[in-house]
Design a protein around this motif. Sequence first.
Motif, mmCIF file in Angstrom:
data_model
loop_
_atom_site.group_PDB
_atom_site.id
_atom_site.type_symbol
_atom_site.label_atom_id
_atom_site.label_comp_id
_atom_site.label_asym_id
_atom_site.label_seq_id
_atom_site.Cartn_x
_atom_site.Cartn_y
_atom_site.Cartn_z
ATOM 1 N N ALA A 18 -13.357 -40.231 -24.407
ATOM 2 C CA ALA A 18 -13.626 -39.034 -23.612
ATOM 3 C C ALA A 18 -12.287 -38.372 -23.292
ATOM 4 N N GLN A 19 -12.265 -37.080 -23.265
ATOM 5 C CA GLN A 19 -11.022 -36.346 -23.081
ATOM 6 C C GLN A 19 -10.653 -36.180 -21.613
ATOM 7 N N ALA A 20 -11.086 -37.100 -20.772
ATOM 8 C CA ALA A 20 -10.749 -37.039 -19.352
ATOM 9 C C ALA A 20 -9.259 -37.260 -19.156
ATOM 10 N N CYS A 21 -8.683 -36.545 -18.216
ATOM 11 C CA CYS A 21 -7.267 -36.722 -17.902
ATOM 12 C C CYS A 21 -7.097 -37.939 -17.018
ATOM 13 N N ARG A 22 -6.109 -38.754 -17.373
ATOM 14 C CA ARG A 22 -5.772 -39.945 -16.601
ATOM 15 C C ARG A 22 -4.259 -40.064 -16.537
ATOM 16 N N ASP A 24 -2.446 -42.577 -16.948
ATOM 17 C CA ASP A 24 -1.893 -43.497 -17.942
ATOM 18 C C ASP A 24 -2.151 -43.070 -19.384
ATOM 19 N N THR A 25 -2.542 -41.812 -19.574
ATOM 20 C CA THR A 25 -2.886 -41.331 -20.914
ATOM 21 C C THR A 25 -2.306 -39.939 -21.156
ATOM 22 N N VAL A 26 -1.738 -39.754 -22.340
ATOM 23 C CA VAL A 26 -1.265 -38.447 -22.782
ATOM 24 C C VAL A 26 -2.046 -38.080 -24.038
ATOM 25 N N HIS A 27 -2.557 -36.856 -24.070
ATOM 26 C CA HIS A 27 -3.233 -36.322 -25.250
ATOM 27 C C HIS A 27 -2.324 -35.281 -25.888
ATOM 28 N N LEU A 28 -2.287 -35.248 -27.206
ATOM 29 C CA LEU A 28 -1.542 -34.224 -27.941
ATOM 30 C C LEU A 28 -2.489 -33.581 -28.939
ATOM 31 N N ARG A 140 -1.389 -32.796 -23.004
ATOM 32 C CA ARG A 140 -2.255 -32.748 -21.821
ATOM 33 C C ARG A 140 -2.064 -34.012 -20.992
ATOM 34 N N HIS A 141 -1.812 -33.799 -19.692
ATOM 35 C CA HIS A 141 -1.623 -34.890 -18.741
ATOM 36 C C HIS A 141 -1.757 -34.282 -17.342
ATOM 37 N N PRO A 142 -2.249 -35.041 -16.364
ATOM 38 C CA PRO A 142 -2.428 -34.478 -15.013
ATOM 39 C C PRO A 142 -1.147 -33.991 -14.337
ATOM 40 N N SER A 143 0.015 -34.371 -14.837
ATOM 41 C CA SER A 143 1.265 -33.935 -14.206
ATOM 42 C C SER A 143 1.631 -32.488 -14.514
ATOM 43 N N TRP A 151 -2.852 -26.554 -22.140
ATOM 44 C CA TRP A 151 -4.056 -27.388 -22.314
ATOM 45 C C TRP A 151 -4.219 -28.181 -21.028
ATOM 46 N N SER A 152 -4.971 -27.627 -20.101
ATOM 47 C CA SER A 152 -5.045 -28.236 -18.773
ATOM 48 C C SER A 152 -6.181 -29.248 -18.667
ATOM 49 N N CYS A 153 -6.068 -30.067 -17.650
ATOM 50 C CA CYS A 153 -7.076 -31.097 -17.360
ATOM 51 C C CYS A 153 -8.304 -30.446 -16.755
#
Length: 153
Positions: A18-22, A24-28, A140-143, A151-153
């Motif tokens: 799932a593409q949820a922002c966390r 401990d996870t970075v999406h590119l 994409r990352h919550p920071s 590409w926002s959360c």
Amino acid sequence: MILRTAVLFVMLAGSAVAQACREDTVHLRGDWGEARFSVEIADDRSERARGLMHRESMPAAAGMLFIYPQPQSLSFWMRNTLIPLDMLFIDPGGVVQHIHHRAVPLDETPIPGGNGLTHVLEINGGMAEALGITVSSQVRHPSFDPSVAAWSC
């Protein structure tokens, strides 16, 4: 063969979860596709100074995300870092501005990333090239501030 298997794992991990922002996870993502990395966060002076020093290995789909409170000129080095790394230098909008491929372990030569940067993602050396990650890829990352994030959360 090992790098090819690792690349497939990283790409599948990017599409399978799932593409949820966390934290401990970075999406590119980019024209090359999508990937996901499990990351440790370095967001204070002590954590940023230590980084990935003294580690003998890192899982293929792992990395470290360095977070700075204000846009600035960033430069890294490989002092006491035992594994080759790719360094992705990222602006406040979550856009990769520069990639330094395969930083040499233990080399103390400064690696400049550019100006106006707030994040650096370190991943295993050769992984950015193997995945096809390029300058202008989005992170994409919550920071990242959602009001400026590409590409926002």
